[in-house]
Design a protein around this motif. Structure first.
Motif, PDB file in Angstrom:
ATOM      1  N   ALA A  61       0.825  -1.161   0.129  1.00 51.89           N
ATOM      2  CA  ALA A  61       0.076  -0.044  -0.022  1.00 51.89           C
ATOM      3  C   ALA A  61       0.908   1.212   0.105  1.00 51.89           C
ATOM      4  O   ALA A  61       0.517   2.309  -0.770  1.00 51.89           O
ATOM      5  N   VAL A  62       1.890   1.066   0.771  1.00 52.36           N
ATOM      6  CA  VAL A  62       2.749   2.286   1.102  1.00 52.36           C
ATOM      7  C   VAL A  62       3.474   2.613  -0.356  1.00 52.36           C
ATOM      8  O   VAL A  62       4.125   3.800  -0.558  1.00 52.36           O
ATOM      9  N   VAL A  63       4.028   1.614  -1.142  1.00 47.37           N
ATOM     10  CA  VAL A  63       4.839   2.034  -2.067  1.00 47.37           C
ATOM     11  C   VAL A  63       3.963   1.781  -3.512  1.00 47.37           C
ATOM     12  O   VAL A  63       4.705   1.755  -4.404  1.00 47.37           O
ATOM     13  N   ASN A  64       2.809   1.912  -3.403  1.00 48.81           N
ATOM     14  CA  ASN A  64       1.849   2.118  -4.564  1.00 48.81           C
ATOM     15  C   ASN A  64       1.063   3.371  -4.589  1.00 48.81           C
ATOM     16  O   ASN A  64      -0.181   3.458  -4.273  1.00 48.81           O
ATOM     17  N   PRO A  65       1.821   4.453  -4.737  1.00 47.99           N
ATOM     18  CA  PRO A  65       1.118   5.942  -4.728  1.00 47.99           C
ATOM     19  C   PRO A  65       0.204   6.256  -5.878  1.00 47.99           C
ATOM     20  O   PRO A  65      -0.724   7.086  -5.707  1.00 47.99           O
ATOM     21  N   ASN A  66       0.102   5.211  -6.805  1.00 51.18           N
ATOM     22  CA  ASN A  66      -0.714   5.455  -8.070  1.00 51.18           C
ATOM     23  C   ASN A  66      -2.224   4.875  -7.858  1.00 51.18           C
ATOM     24  O   ASN A  66      -3.140   5.108  -8.626  1.00 51.18           O
ATOM     25  N   ALA A  67      -2.383   4.043  -6.653  1.00 52.88           N
ATOM     26  CA  ALA A  67      -3.464   3.057  -6.329  1.00 52.88           C
ATOM     27  C   ALA A  67      -4.528   3.920  -5.644  1.00 52.88           C
ATOM     28  O   ALA A  67      -4.403   4.897  -4.726  1.00 52.88           O
ATOM     29  N   LEU A  68      -5.710   3.770  -5.657  1.00 55.98           N
ATOM     30  CA  LEU A  68      -6.689   3.968  -4.632  1.00 55.98           C
ATOM     31  C   LEU A  68      -6.335   2.880  -3.735  1.00 55.98           C
ATOM     32  O   LEU A  68      -6.801   1.732  -3.794  1.00 55.98           O
ATOM     33  N   ILE A  69      -6.153   3.400  -2.298  1.00 54.18           N
ATOM     34  CA  ILE A  69      -6.112   2.336  -1.330  1.00 54.18           C
ATOM     35  C   ILE A  69      -7.383   2.782  -0.329  1.00 54.18           C
ATOM     36  O   ILE A  69      -7.558   3.606  -0.090  1.00 54.18           O
ATOM     37  N   ILE A  70      -8.078   1.462  -0.003  1.00 55.11           N
ATOM     38  CA  ILE A  70      -8.857   1.469   0.919  1.00 55.11           C
ATOM     39  C   ILE A  70      -8.853   0.716   2.138  1.00 55.11           C
ATOM     40  O   ILE A  70      -8.532  -0.693   2.032  1.00 55.11           O
ATOM     41  N   ARG A  71      -9.049   0.902   3.195  1.00 52.30           N
ATOM     42  CA  ARG A  71      -8.824   0.304   4.389  1.00 52.30           C
ATOM     43  C   ARG A  71      -9.841   0.585   5.473  1.00 52.30           C
ATOM     44  O   ARG A  71     -10.694   1.565   5.412  1.00 52.30           O
ATOM     45  N   ALA A  72      -9.870  -0.312   6.466  1.00 56.18           N
ATOM     46  CA  ALA A  72     -10.895   0.036   7.557  1.00 56.18           C
ATOM     47  C   ALA A  72     -10.470   1.155   8.552  1.00 56.18           C
ATOM     48  O   ALA A  72      -9.265   1.559   8.364  1.00 56.18           O
TER      49      ALA A  72
END
Length: 236
Positions: A168-179
């Motif tokens: 998650a932290v090395v993928n700045p291109n993505a939409l990151i969704i978490r609880a």
């Protein structure tokens, strides 16, 4: 302390490795630490780990890759405080799929988890396969290859797990969704471009859904522009 280490390294013109013993507390206090590393800064995203267009499952179709890490292998019961119910992952993915359908975007869903040994575990996977279209379930696959896929996703749905945090932290291109952050976890890392659900059932606030729609509707240039404005993303 870190400022002094940096100053010395620059003065001596030599690489310096810093070991932080209490990294969990450090990340909790400085959640945007990773954005200060130029290679990971959202305003200057680096190429994806793989030079493909769209999903590896659809071979150059330009589809969106929704990747899920459902933590199960080291969680023996859903009463375990680090476990999230299967409904959390299902609801998040269904909301993203609804946006893709509305926009006419092709998508695939890659569901990474470990096979359980109980009847309830088996039923959970049957439910996932029954309710999620365009799905590939990847059980007990290689942990480094898993990271590779998660770190190149368009949308990454995290579990409450340090294993999820790495891609998650090395993928700045993505939409990151978490609880939402949980006090039981040692790490409460919440970079400002991550989207949080309203609850542990995976419900996204309307503002977050609007952001998902804007991100998935744009091309590469629009995505880069959105990520450049990451520090204005809604925080719940």
């Amino acid at each position: 302390m870190l400022a002094n280490v940096t100053e010395t390294a620059l003065r001596l013109q030599r690489p310096t490795v810093v070991r932080i013993e209490w990294v969990h507390n450090f990340l909790s206090d400085c959640p945007d630490l990773f954005f200060h590393v130029p290679a990971w800064r959202p305003s200057n995203p680096q190429p994806q780990p793989v030079d493909w267009q769209g999903s590896w499952l659809l071979d150059g179709s330009g589809s969106k890759r929704i990747v899920v890490h459902m933590r199960r292998g080291d969680v023996t019961s859903l009463t375990t405080k680090r476990a999230l119910p299967t409904s959390f992952y299902l609801n998040v993915v269904k909301q993203v799929i609804q946006v893709c359908d509305f926009l006419g975007r092709d998508y695939t869903v890659e569901w990474f988890t470990e096979a359980g040994s109980t009847a309830a575990d088996h039923e959970d996977l049957l439910r996932v396969r029954r309710e999620i279209p365009n799905l590939t379930v990847l059980l007990n696959s290689d942990i480094l290859w898993n990271w590779h896929q998660m770190a190149s996703a368009d949308v990454f749905v995290m579990s409450k797990s340090a294993y999820s945090m790495v891609p998650a932290v090395v993928n700045p291109n993505a939409l990151i969704i978490r609880a939402p952050p949980a006090t039981i976890c040692k790490v409460s890392c919440q970079p400002s471009n991550w989207l949080l659900t309203e609850d542990f059932e995976g419900n996204l606030p309307q503002e977050a859904l609007y952001y998902v729609r804007r991100r998935l509707s744009g091309g590469a240039a629009a995505a880069a522009q959105e990520q450049a404005a990451t520090h204005t993303v809604l925080q719940q």
